[in-house]
Design a protein around this motif. Structure first.
Motif, PDB file in Angstrom:
ATOM      1  N   UNK A   8       6.262 -55.880 -72.394  1.00 31.61           N
ATOM      2  CA  UNK A   8       4.916 -55.868 -71.812  1.00 31.61           C
ATOM      3  C   UNK A   8       4.981 -56.152 -70.310  1.00 31.61           C
ATOM      4  N   UNK A   9       5.862 -57.087 -69.945  1.00 31.59           N
ATOM      5  CA  UNK A   9       6.030 -57.400 -68.520  1.00 31.59           C
ATOM      6  C   UNK A   9       6.527 -56.184 -67.745  1.00 31.59           C
ATOM      7  N   UNK A  10       7.554 -55.498 -68.287  1.00 28.96           N
ATOM      8  CA  UNK A  10       8.094 -54.308 -67.617  1.00 28.96           C
ATOM      9  C   UNK A  10       7.029 -53.214 -67.517  1.00 28.96           C
ATOM     10  N   UNK A  11       6.275 -53.029 -68.608  1.00 25.88           N
ATOM     11  CA  UNK A  11       5.221 -52.008 -68.594  1.00 25.88           C
ATOM     12  C   UNK A  11       4.167 -52.351 -67.547  1.00 25.88           C
ATOM     13  N   UNK A  12       3.795 -53.643 -67.495  1.00 23.17           N
ATOM     14  CA  UNK A  12       2.792 -54.087 -66.526  1.00 23.17           C
ATOM     15  C   UNK A  12       3.273 -53.878 -65.097  1.00 23.17           C
ATOM     16  N   UNK A  13       4.546 -54.257 -64.860  1.00 20.88           N
ATOM     17  CA  UNK A  13       5.120 -54.081 -63.520  1.00 20.88           C
ATOM     18  C   UNK A  13       5.179 -52.598 -63.163  1.00 20.88           C
ATOM     19  N   UNK A  14       5.637 -51.781 -64.137  1.00 22.38           N
ATOM     20  CA  UNK A  14       5.735 -50.347 -63.887  1.00 22.38           C
ATOM     21  C   UNK A  14       4.366 -49.722 -63.624  1.00 22.38           C
ATOM     22  N   UNK A  15       3.394 -50.101 -64.432  1.00 24.48           N
ATOM     23  CA  UNK A  15       2.040 -49.570 -64.280  1.00 24.48           C
ATOM     24  C   UNK A  15       1.449 -49.995 -62.939  1.00 24.48           C
ATOM     25  N   UNK A  16       1.661 -51.276 -62.594  1.00 19.76           N
ATOM     26  CA  UNK A  16       1.147 -51.787 -61.322  1.00 19.76           C
ATOM     27  C   UNK A  16       1.815 -51.091 -60.145  1.00 19.76           C
ATOM     28  N   UNK A  17       3.118 -50.839 -60.293  1.00 21.85           N
ATOM     29  CA  UNK A  17       3.861 -50.171 -59.216  1.00 21.85           C
ATOM     30  C   UNK A  17       3.338 -48.753 -58.994  1.00 21.85           C
ATOM     31  N   UNK A  18       3.042 -48.045 -60.108  1.00 22.77           N
ATOM     32  CA  UNK A  18       2.511 -46.685 -60.005  1.00 22.77           C
ATOM     33  C   UNK A  18       1.159 -46.696 -59.303  1.00 22.77           C
ATOM     34  N   UNK A  19       0.297 -47.646 -59.675  1.00 21.93           N
ATOM     35  CA  UNK A  19      -1.022 -47.755 -59.048  1.00 21.93           C
ATOM     36  C   UNK A  19      -0.884 -48.040 -57.559  1.00 21.93           C
ATOM     37  N   UNK A  20       0.016 -48.964 -57.212  1.00 22.19           N
ATOM     38  CA  UNK A  20       0.247 -49.309 -55.801  1.00 22.19           C
ATOM     39  C   UNK A  20       0.750 -48.099 -55.012  1.00 22.19           C
ATOM     40  N   UNK A  21       1.700 -47.345 -55.614  1.00 21.94           N
ATOM     41  CA  UNK A  21       2.233 -46.165 -54.937  1.00 21.94           C
ATOM     42  C   UNK A  21       1.149 -45.114 -54.724  1.00 21.94           C
ATOM     43  N   UNK A  22       0.304 -44.929 -55.759  1.00 18.08           N
ATOM     44  CA  UNK A  22      -0.798 -43.972 -55.628  1.00 18.08           C
ATOM     45  C   UNK A  22      -1.762 -44.402 -54.529  1.00 18.08           C
ATOM     46  N   UNK A  23      -2.050 -45.704 -54.476  1.00 18.95           N
ATOM     47  CA  UNK A  23      -2.960 -46.234 -53.453  1.00 18.95           C
ATOM     48  C   UNK A  23      -2.375 -46.029 -52.061  1.00 18.95           C
ATOM     49  N   UNK A  24      -1.065 -46.313 -51.929  1.00 16.37           N
ATOM     50  CA  UNK A  24      -0.398 -46.147 -50.642  1.00 16.37           C
ATOM     51  C   UNK A  24      -0.362 -44.674 -50.228  1.00 16.37           C
ATOM     52  N   UNK A  25      -0.097 -43.784 -51.181  1.00 16.10           N
ATOM     53  CA  UNK A  25      -0.069 -42.343 -50.886  1.00 16.10           C
ATOM     54  C   UNK A  25      -1.444 -41.860 -50.432  1.00 16.10           C
ATOM     55  N   UNK A  26      -2.469 -42.359 -51.100  1.00 15.78           N
ATOM     56  CA  UNK A  26      -3.836 -41.970 -50.713  1.00 15.78           C
ATOM     57  C   UNK A  26      -4.148 -42.431 -49.299  1.00 15.78           C
ATOM     58  N   UNK A  35      -1.988 -42.989 -46.894  1.00 18.65           N
ATOM     59  CA  UNK A  35      -1.197 -42.191 -45.943  1.00 18.65           C
ATOM     60  C   UNK A  35      -1.844 -40.824 -45.737  1.00 18.65           C
ATOM     61  N   UNK A  36      -2.308 -40.209 -46.822  1.00 21.20           N
ATOM     62  CA  UNK A  36      -2.953 -38.895 -46.720  1.00 21.20           C
ATOM     63  C   UNK A  36      -4.228 -38.976 -45.875  1.00 21.20           C
ATOM     64  N   UNK A  37      -5.041 -40.013 -46.123  1.00 24.19           N
ATOM     65  CA  UNK A  37      -6.264 -40.171 -45.339  1.00 24.19           C
ATOM     66  C   UNK A  37      -5.958 -40.381 -43.859  1.00 24.19           C
ATOM     67  N   UNK A  38      -4.887 -41.141 -43.594  1.00 21.01           N
ATOM     68  CA  UNK A  38      -4.499 -41.419 -42.223  1.00 21.01           C
ATOM     69  C   UNK A  38      -4.089 -40.127 -41.519  1.00 21.01           C
ATOM     70  N   UNK A  39      -3.322 -39.284 -42.228  1.00 19.05           N
ATOM     71  CA  UNK A  39      -2.888 -38.013 -41.650  1.00 19.05           C
ATOM     72  C   UNK A  39      -4.072 -37.107 -41.366  1.00 19.05           C
ATOM     73  N   UNK A  40      -5.050 -37.100 -42.264  1.00 21.03           N
ATOM     74  CA  UNK A  40      -6.232 -36.277 -42.065  1.00 21.03           C
ATOM     75  C   UNK A  40      -7.031 -36.719 -40.862  1.00 21.03           C
ATOM     76  N   UNK A  41      -7.110 -38.050 -40.674  1.00 22.23           N
ATOM     77  CA  UNK A  41      -7.849 -38.597 -39.534  1.00 22.23           C
ATOM     78  C   UNK A  41      -7.182 -38.255 -38.225  1.00 22.23           C
ATOM     79  N   UNK A  42      -5.841 -38.139 -38.251  1.00 23.00           N
ATOM     80  CA  UNK A  42      -5.105 -37.815 -37.020  1.00 23.00           C
ATOM     81  C   UNK A  42      -5.244 -36.340 -36.712  1.00 23.00           C
TER      82      UNK A  42
END
Length: 475
Positions: A448-466, A468-475
């Protein structure tokens, strides 16, 4: 505490060795079992439990096996569950027996490690530290390391070299076994029968055992890890052969090329008519061998076949003329064959017999045949290949030599460890997994811990990618 002859004989063998180490041993048995043991010449101290006569374990097993032989395996299992459940509750409700046991002030108990939990609960009720004895150890209850990729599940007919599909089935079987009750009831037995003490789960009561004496051996098992508190002492009831009765000895001696012993255990008194007829026809075709068959209620002698209601199985297997053992594959029977180095043809019917047959076939100690669908010609060919041509003889002779090469006999080994644990306790070899929560042992919390960490990591990566994309669009 044990209630079938096949379970009593190993305990009696151990008790003789314990007496040499200055222990006194008393057996809690049904009066019917006590009478049988006296008639067989055993001189042991007993306490009679009348409740065990009402739900006699051998009757329950016999009914189950006879139903299995008719092909109704699901009905047989249901009847067995019903019978053992009644036995367990009847025994624990036997107030007079409880009081008699308590009055004896025993120091320790050795309990039959049967699927029914009543003997372990009785030890808990009497405040007796207990040692478990049985032909198998449940890996899920006793936290034995288990890997379904190469370890066949309990009572499975697989070997240790499974195909991909067999590994899938084996894994599913293991997961199902994890969910089953440790007794034929989901009810908490300590809560009902030991209300004066802290309520403990059925699983935890079994895990209180100081040690497990396993009537098993790697010579008749597939390789698997064994924890420190499980002592392998397979072949407890196997002994040296003694002289046969004169009439039986004459029949054996008159065989030209040797004899074949045919026995399906003490539980099965008579083989089904159709099965027996096919076997007798096959035996009649192998005229150079004599066959001693345990079945029926009367003595019958037909040419090269002698049918008896009871046979001295161990002594026949130890006779120099014996070439082959045709058996159901019960644990005591296959150990007697191993002890004397006799190859086997196994007709497994149920319970642990398919698993024993799988080991015998895999290790080339003999062959397995289908009890329900074998052909006469196939049986004749197998008898000739094993008994006359000697196939498999060298393999089991070698295994028998290994079995006898050890410094202690199985009863001596069991008594040594029981004596040790009664003197010093079991802290030095009790593994900590027995005290872990189930979710910790099966790594559920880690998963459960590994799944939670993995799930949280995916959410964080998606948030960071979003971002970065918004930042590029603004530039």
């Amino acid at each position: 505490m044990a209630q079938s002859k096949s379970h009593m004989l190993p305990m009696i063998a151990i008790s003789k060795e314990l007496e040499k180490l200055n222990h006194s041993v008393t057996f809690a048995v049904a009066s019917r079992m006590n009478t049988d043991l006296i008639n067989d010449g055993f001189n042991i101290s007993t306490i009679i439990a009348k409740s065990l006569d009402q739900f006699y374990f051998e009757d329950i097993i016999r009914e189950m096996v006879e139903t299995m032989m008719s092909g109704a395996k699901i009905t047989a299992l249901a009847d067995w569950l019903k019978g053992t459940n009644a036995l367990c509750h009847g025994y624990l409700n036997d107030t007079a027996h409880v009081q008699e046991l308590a009055a004896q002030h025993f120091n320790y108990a050795i309990v039959d490690y049967a699927p029914t939990l009543c003997f372990s609960v009785m030890a808990y009720k009497l405040n007796l530290p207990f040692i478990s004895l049985g032909a198998f150890i449940d890996p899920s209850v006793n936290r034995v390391p288990f890997n379904p990729s190469f370890m066949p599940t309990l009572f499975s007919s697989f070997n240790d070299k499974m195909t991909f599909l067999e590994r899938i089935i084996n894994t599913v079987r293991y997961l199902i076994l994890l969910l089953r009750p440790s007794v034929p009831s989901f009810e908490n037995l300590s809560e009902r029968y030991v209300p004066e003490k802290q309520s403990v789960s059925n699983e935890k009561i079994k895990q209180m055992s100081l040690m497990y004496i396993a009537d098993n051996d790697m010579l008749l098992e597939f390789p698997h890890p064994v924890p420190s508190n499980v002592i392998m002492c397979g072949g407890l009831a196997a002994t040296s052969a003694i002289q046969l009765p004169k009439k039986l000895n004459d029949f054996v001696g008159n065989s030209s090329d040797g004899i074949v012993v045919v026995s399906f255990g003490s539980i099965i008194k008579t083989l089904p008519t159709k099965t027996l007829s096919k076997m007798l026809e096959a035996f009649n075709m192998v005229t150079n061998l004599n066959f001693v068959v345990a079945t029926g209620k009367e003595v019958k002698h037909m040419k090269n076949i002698l049918m008896l209601p009871w046979i001295p199985q161990n002594d026949l297997l130890g006779h120099s003329k014996t070439k082959l053992f045709i058996t159901h594959g019960g644990k005591s029977s296959v150990f007697e064959a191993l002890h004397h180095g006799i190859p086997m043809i196994v007709f497994p019917i149920g319970v642990d017999q398919p698993a024993n047959a799988a080991v015998i076939t895999s290790k080339h100690y003999g062959l397995t045949m289908d009890f329900y669908h074998f052909t006469i010609q196939n049986l004749v060919e197998n008898i000739r290949n094993i008994a006359v041509k000697g196939q498999f003889k060298s393999n089991i002779t070698r295994a028998s030599a290994i079995f006898h090469s050890r410094p202690q006999t199985p009863p001596e080994r069991a008594a040594y460890w029981i004596n040790l644990v009664t003197k010093y306790g079991n802290e030095h070899f009790r593994h900590s997994s027995l005290d872990m929560h189930w979710y910790s042992f099966y790594l559920i919390d880690i998963i459960i811990t590994f799944i939670t960490i993995g799930f949280s990591s995916v959410i964080c990566l998606q948030w960071m990618c979003c971002r970065v994309k918004r930042k590029h669009k603004q530039e």
